[in-house]
Write an enzyme that holds these catalytic residues in place. Sequence first.
Site, PDB file in Angstrom:
ATOM      1  N   HIS A 120      41.125 -68.428  88.318  1.00  0.00           N
ATOM      2  CA  HIS A 120      40.827 -68.190  89.733  1.00  0.00           C
ATOM      3  C   HIS A 120      39.525 -67.418  89.942  1.00  0.00           C
ATOM      4  CE1 HIS A 120      42.916 -64.334  88.798  1.00  0.00           C
ATOM      5  NE2 HIS A 120      42.107 -63.839  89.708  1.00  0.00           N
ATOM      6  N   GLU A 163      40.219 -52.342  87.778  1.00  0.00           N
ATOM      7  CA  GLU A 163      41.270 -52.383  88.783  1.00  0.00           C
ATOM      8  C   GLU A 163      41.825 -50.988  88.998  1.00  0.00           C
ATOM      9  OE1 GLU A 163      43.776 -56.293  88.465  1.00  0.00           O
ATOM     10  OE2 GLU A 163      43.493 -55.519  86.438  1.00  0.00           O
ATOM     11  N   ASP A 187      45.061 -60.827  78.501  1.00  0.00           N
ATOM     12  CA  ASP A 187      45.182 -61.105  79.930  1.00  0.00           C
ATOM     13  C   ASP A 187      43.840 -61.403  80.586  1.00  0.00           C
ATOM     14  OD1 ASP A 187      46.676 -61.324  82.342  1.00  0.00           O
ATOM     15  OD2 ASP A 187      46.081 -59.297  82.919  1.00  0.00           O
ATOM     16  N   HIS A 222      38.908 -64.738  82.068  1.00  0.00           N
ATOM     17  CA  HIS A 222      38.056 -64.210  83.128  1.00  0.00           C
ATOM     18  C   HIS A 222      36.697 -63.729  82.625  1.00  0.00           C
ATOM     19  CE1 HIS A 222      41.460 -64.732  85.551  1.00  0.00           C
ATOM     20  NE2 HIS A 222      41.980 -63.540  85.503  1.00  0.00           N
ATOM     21  N   LYS A 267      35.674 -67.851  93.145  1.00  0.00           N
ATOM     22  CA  LYS A 267      34.993 -66.866  93.981  1.00  0.00           C
ATOM     23  C   LYS A 267      33.555 -67.311  94.248  1.00  0.00           C
ATOM     24  CE  LYS A 267      37.827 -63.130  92.105  1.00  0.00           C
ATOM     25  NZ  LYS A 267      38.633 -62.951  93.325  1.00  0.00           N
ATOM     26  N   LYS A 281      43.042 -51.187  83.857  1.00  0.00           N
ATOM     27  CA  LYS A 281      43.869 -50.890  85.025  1.00  0.00           C
ATOM     28  C   LYS A 281      43.857 -49.392  85.295  1.00  0.00           C
ATOM     29  CE  LYS A 281      46.904 -54.890  84.764  1.00  0.00           C
ATOM     30  NZ  LYS A 281      46.409 -55.423  86.046  1.00  0.00           N
ATOM     31  N   LYS A 291      46.765 -69.465  83.642  1.00  0.00           N
ATOM     32  CA  LYS A 291      46.659 -68.634  82.460  1.00  0.00           C
ATOM     33  C   LYS A 291      47.956 -67.828  82.315  1.00  0.00           C
ATOM     34  CE  LYS A 291      44.603 -64.358  84.225  1.00  0.00           C
ATOM     35  NZ  LYS A 291      45.601 -63.415  83.696  1.00  0.00           N
ATOM     36  N   ASP A 296      66.242 -77.785  87.099  1.00  0.00           N
ATOM     37  CA  ASP A 296      65.872 -77.042  85.899  1.00  0.00           C
ATOM     38  C   ASP A 296      64.643 -77.711  85.283  1.00  0.00           C
ATOM     39  OD1 ASP A 296      65.703 -76.030  83.253  1.00  0.00           O
ATOM     40  OD2 ASP A 296      67.833 -75.538  83.279  1.00  0.00           O
ATOM     41  N   PHE A 297      63.636 -76.908  84.925  1.00  0.00           N
ATOM     42  CA  PHE A 297      62.419 -77.458  84.320  1.00  0.00           C
ATOM     43  C   PHE A 297      62.715 -78.205  83.016  1.00  0.00           C
ATOM     44  CE2 PHE A 297      60.091 -73.554  86.218  1.00  0.00           C
ATOM     45  CZ  PHE A 297      60.130 -74.137  87.472  1.00  0.00           C
TER      46      PHE A 297
END
Length: 507
Positions: free
Chosen positions: A195, A233, A252, A257, A199, A357, A165, A105-106
């Site tokens: 991330h 997206e 988000d 980003h 790239k 999205k 994130k 357990d964390f």
Amino acid sequence: MTSIGRKSKAEPAPPTTLFLFGAHGDLVKRLLMPALYHLSRDGLLGDGLQIIGVDHNAISDVDFARKLEDFIRHQAASKGGDADRALDPVLWASLARGISYVQGDFLDDSTYQALTAKIAASGTGNAVFYLATAPRFFSEVVRRLGAAGLLQEQDDAFRRVVIEKPFGSDLQTAEALNACLLKVMSEKQIYRIDHYLGKETVQNILVSRFSNSLFEAFWNNHYIDHVQITAAETVGVETRGSFYEHTGALRDMVPNHLFQLLAMVAMEPPAAFGADAVRGEKAKVVGAIRPWSVEQARANSVRGQYTAGHVGDRPVNGYREEANVAPDSNTETYVALKVMIDNWRWVGVPFYLRTGKRMSVRDTEIVICFKPAPYAQFRDTEVDELQPTYLRIQIQPNEGMWFDLLAKRPGPTLDMANIELGFAYKDFFEMQPSTGYETLIYDCLTGDQTLFQRADNIENGWRVVQPFLDAWQQDATVQFYKAGEDGPSAADDLLTRDGRVWHALDE
């Protein structure tokens, strides 16, 4: 595979024990383990790497390694690849020998005692703790790592923490999380990962800007009219409905980003291409974004939500029909913003950001729009109506860089057309399969923080976003757009009122 600030020849990473908290999650299976395999394929992991999954589920070391192997093979097959060729059996066997698992357990201190024992048995004091967990565990895990003495570094042994994130949900929570981290470790031990910065085309922004005098000569408000940054997206929220309901597109995507892309485009030339210099310039430019009042934030933003429609030929549900989403939800799945940077280079140049999205195509790009040339000599011709020149940097899916230029069509009349001058990465370089995490994991193992966010950069980003959050708390109205469209019409109005238009999205 090298990042800004390192020598051109990458050396294998030093022996390290890499703990993957949240080992049964999608991030570990889909991205981190394939990235580690690719690093091993490229000879960048060296000997002595131990990969230890940490999670609450019970599973043996052998079964954990086999589960990861099966997932990578299945993923390759689902993308139309050859599952049998997805993994070199000899290479995977070598990597798998260092894979083990800790059930715990964390929030249980005994878990961290088990981690201490793992390090003691590893033969190296170097350790990296990768928090691929839900954000609610970040501060709790770090506190327990510190209390267990697992973050204490020695002259011959480093200890580092990688945090995914979202880093906070607003300015106050981001500041609190930073304060929590810095109580038990130093800034040089913290790797706040984004991330997007792994790239190749994102890293190439710095190379293109600062290695080619042509670019730097016109990279200012004398020649640039405005900048557009888009992350579109075609997918919906998929299985992330519960997460997305409490997050939304703004939290988000924007303070991480999109602001990271903005910083790469707008930062001043660093004194050197080392981590401190590059991160310092990025923090400065995000800190120079003009703070809107709540009223200004409302006027310079659009929040949208997709309804049922078609993406390509496929019918898809609206956001409110997705799993784990409230039927009357006002969570935004699309956001468009206008921001201004108040420094000498960019004063007067608007930056338009959008992300959404279920849009028509998948496209992450930066578009630099140049001021129109003086057309006096072409008055009363079609040339007077043509679009300005663009520099388009596409991050995904077709990585590359293109100038949209004007040229005369052959013939007796003065008839002009837009042409593209540029390059696609795939046409010039051999592109190995990657997840986008390879460079970032390697940098963490070797101690290069250039591509990771510093505390002040994180907080500067949330400071810019906070007025939008405050404005939307007062008025949570969303503008609807059909799935397969490029956002609500109000997003077009955000530019047309300034005499501008969005650059057409490109696959």
